[in-house]
Design a protein around this motif. Structure first.
Motif, PDB file in Angstrom:
ATOM      1  N   LYS A  44      -2.376 -33.901   8.655  1.00  0.00           N
ATOM      2  CA  LYS A  44      -1.295 -34.936   9.072  1.00  0.00           C
ATOM      3  C   LYS A  44      -1.321 -36.043   8.073  1.00  0.00           C
ATOM      4  O   LYS A  44      -0.252 -36.666   7.944  1.00  0.00           O
ATOM      5  N   ASN A  45      -2.547 -36.509   7.504  1.00  0.00           N
ATOM      6  CA  ASN A  45      -2.407 -37.641   6.639  1.00  0.00           C
ATOM      7  C   ASN A  45      -3.811 -37.648   5.936  1.00  0.00           C
ATOM      8  O   ASN A  45      -4.537 -36.712   5.915  1.00  0.00           O
ATOM      9  N   PHE A  46      -3.866 -38.530   4.768  1.00  0.00           N
ATOM     10  CA  PHE A  46      -4.757 -38.700   4.015  1.00  0.00           C
ATOM     11  C   PHE A  46      -6.240 -39.127   4.549  1.00  0.00           C
ATOM     12  O   PHE A  46      -7.229 -38.548   4.337  1.00  0.00           O
ATOM     13  N   GLU A  47      -6.023 -39.937   5.636  1.00  0.00           N
ATOM     14  CA  GLU A  47      -7.225 -40.330   6.196  1.00  0.00           C
ATOM     15  C   GLU A  47      -7.990 -39.374   6.876  1.00  0.00           C
ATOM     16  O   GLU A  47      -9.275 -39.021   6.960  1.00  0.00           O
ATOM     17  N   THR A  48      -7.291 -38.433   7.477  1.00  0.00           N
ATOM     18  CA  THR A  48      -7.855 -37.181   8.226  1.00  0.00           C
ATOM     19  C   THR A  48      -8.233 -36.162   7.372  1.00  0.00           C
ATOM     20  O   THR A  48      -9.443 -35.543   7.409  1.00  0.00           O
ATOM     21  N   THR A  49      -7.587 -35.894   6.316  1.00  0.00           N
ATOM     22  CA  THR A  49      -8.030 -35.203   5.141  1.00  0.00           C
ATOM     23  C   THR A  49      -9.454 -35.721   4.578  1.00  0.00           C
ATOM     24  O   THR A  49     -10.520 -34.747   4.438  1.00  0.00           O
ATOM     25  N   CYS A  71      -8.783 -31.112  -3.471  1.00  0.00           N
ATOM     26  CA  CYS A  71      -8.467 -32.117  -2.364  1.00  0.00           C
ATOM     27  C   CYS A  71      -7.331 -32.710  -2.822  1.00  0.00           C
ATOM     28  O   CYS A  71      -7.444 -33.423  -4.094  1.00  0.00           O
ATOM     29  N   ASP A  72      -6.222 -33.140  -1.993  1.00  0.00           N
ATOM     30  CA  ASP A  72      -5.213 -33.928  -2.423  1.00  0.00           C
ATOM     31  C   ASP A  72      -4.788 -34.494  -1.332  1.00  0.00           C
ATOM     32  O   ASP A  72      -5.635 -34.654  -0.202  1.00  0.00           O
ATOM     33  N   TYR A  73      -3.765 -35.202  -1.219  1.00  0.00           N
ATOM     34  CA  TYR A  73      -3.306 -36.051  -0.218  1.00  0.00           C
ATOM     35  C   TYR A  73      -3.561 -35.569   1.346  1.00  0.00           C
ATOM     36  O   TYR A  73      -4.162 -36.095   2.167  1.00  0.00           O
ATOM     37  N   ALA A  74      -3.057 -34.248   1.724  1.00  0.00           N
ATOM     38  CA  ALA A  74      -3.065 -33.836   2.862  1.00  0.00           C
ATOM     39  C   ALA A  74      -3.640 -32.208   3.001  1.00  0.00           C
ATOM     40  O   ALA A  74      -3.355 -31.551   3.909  1.00  0.00           O
ATOM     41  N   ARG A  75      -4.245 -31.881   1.843  1.00  0.00           N
ATOM     42  CA  ARG A  75      -4.824 -30.566   1.933  1.00  0.00           C
ATOM     43  C   ARG A  75      -6.398 -30.413   1.279  1.00  0.00           C
ATOM     44  O   ARG A  75      -6.479 -31.225   0.431  1.00  0.00           O
ATOM     45  N   GLU A 125      -7.197 -31.423  18.407  1.00  0.00           N
ATOM     46  CA  GLU A 125      -6.804 -33.012  18.393  1.00  0.00           C
ATOM     47  C   GLU A 125      -5.445 -33.191  17.838  1.00  0.00           C
ATOM     48  O   GLU A 125      -5.348 -34.446  17.874  1.00  0.00           O
ATOM     49  N   GLY A 126      -4.781 -32.275  17.317  1.00  0.00           N
ATOM     50  CA  GLY A 126      -3.579 -32.336  16.983  1.00  0.00           C
ATOM     51  C   GLY A 126      -3.579 -33.177  15.361  1.00  0.00           C
ATOM     52  O   GLY A 126      -2.679 -33.873  14.723  1.00  0.00           O
ATOM     53  N   LEU A 127      -4.660 -33.067  14.753  1.00  0.00           N
ATOM     54  CA  LEU A 127      -4.928 -33.817  13.417  1.00  0.00           C
ATOM     55  C   LEU A 127      -4.636 -32.799  12.227  1.00  0.00           C
ATOM     56  O   LEU A 127      -4.494 -33.374  11.086  1.00  0.00           O
ATOM     57  N   ALA A 128      -4.782 -31.689  12.357  1.00  0.00           N
ATOM     58  CA  ALA A 128      -4.501 -30.643  11.451  1.00  0.00           C
ATOM     59  C   ALA A 128      -3.215 -29.947  11.819  1.00  0.00           C
ATOM     60  O   ALA A 128      -2.660 -29.874  12.879  1.00  0.00           O
ATOM     61  N   ILE A 129      -2.707 -29.110  10.626  1.00  0.00           N
ATOM     62  CA  ILE A 129      -1.524 -28.386  10.760  1.00  0.00           C
ATOM     63  C   ILE A 129      -1.970 -26.904  10.234  1.00  0.00           C
ATOM     64  O   ILE A 129      -2.435 -26.689   9.354  1.00  0.00           O
TER      65      ILE A 129
END
Length: 166
Positions: A44-49, A71-75, A125-129
Motif C-alpha cells: 500500500k505504501n513505501f514504508e510497508t515496502t 524494489c520501487d515505491y510499492a513493489r 494485516e491489510g498492508l499488502a495488495i
C-alpha cells in the motif's frame, strides 16, 4: 542438488497458485536453460515496502540464500535460483560426475515458502495488495510446463540424491 519431478506438484504447484511463476535467465554451460522462481509483491505504501524488504533480507541472511530483488515505491520483484547447484550424471565410463549447473533447488523452495508466509501475514494485516497477473492462467500453465520439461521424471544415468542412483 536440483529439484526433481515430484517436487513440482509437492512444492511448486501451491506456490504457483499464490502467483509465483517460473522465469529464466541466460543459458548456462552446455546450453542448459536456467529457470528462476519469481514473484511480484505489491504493498500500500513505501514504508510497508521497505519493511517487507528488510524482513525478506532477514530471511536471506537466516537461510544464507540470496535472491535477486528489484524494489520501487510499492513493489518488490523477487527472483530466486541457486547459482551453485550440482547435478550428478553418469559418464560413458560409468563414473558419476558432479557438474555445476545453476538451477532450482529445495533451498529456493524454502526461501519462496518463507517469503510467501511473510506476504500472507502482510495481506492479513491489510498492508499488502493482491493483484492477479495479466493472463495468470497462461503464466501458471507455462510455469508448470517449463518445470516439467527441465526436471522430467527420473532418467537412467542421472543420480538424484546422495545415494539414489535411478
Amino acid at each position: 542438488m536440483h529439484i526433481n519431478h515430484s517436487d513440482i506438484d509437492t512444492y511448486f504447484q501451491p506456490l504457483i497458485q499464490c502467483h509465483w511463476h517460473v522465469g529464466r535467465v541466460r543459458a548456462a554451460a552446455r546450453d542448459v536453460e536456467i529457470l528462476t522462481f519469481d514473484k511480484l509483491f505489491r504493498f500500500k505504501n513505501f514504508e510497508t515496502t521497505l519493511k517487507f524488504f528488510n524482513e525478506l533480507a532477514e530471511i536471506s541472511l537466516n537461510e544464507n540464500h540470496h535472491a535477486h530483488y528489484a524494489c520501487d515505491y510499492a513493489r518488490i520483484y523477487v527472483s530466486v535460483y541457486t547459482h551453485a547447484a550440482y547435478r550428478n550424471t553418469q559418464a560413458e565410463s560409468g563414473q558419476w560426475i558432479s557438474e555445476l549447473i545453476p538451477g532450482l533447488t529445495l533451498r529456493d523452495v524454502c526461501f519462496a515458502i518463507r517469503a510467501e508466509r511473510l506476504h500472507q501475514k502482510y495481506l492479513a494485516e491489510g498492508l499488502a495488495i493482491t493483484l492477479v497477473p495479466f493472463e495468470n492462467g497462461r503464466l501458471q500453465d507455462w510455469s508448470i510446463e517449463r518445470l516439467k520439461l527441465r526436471y522430467p521424471p527420473r532418467q537412467p544415468g542421472v543420480m538424484y540424491g546422495a545415494t539414489d542412483r535411478a
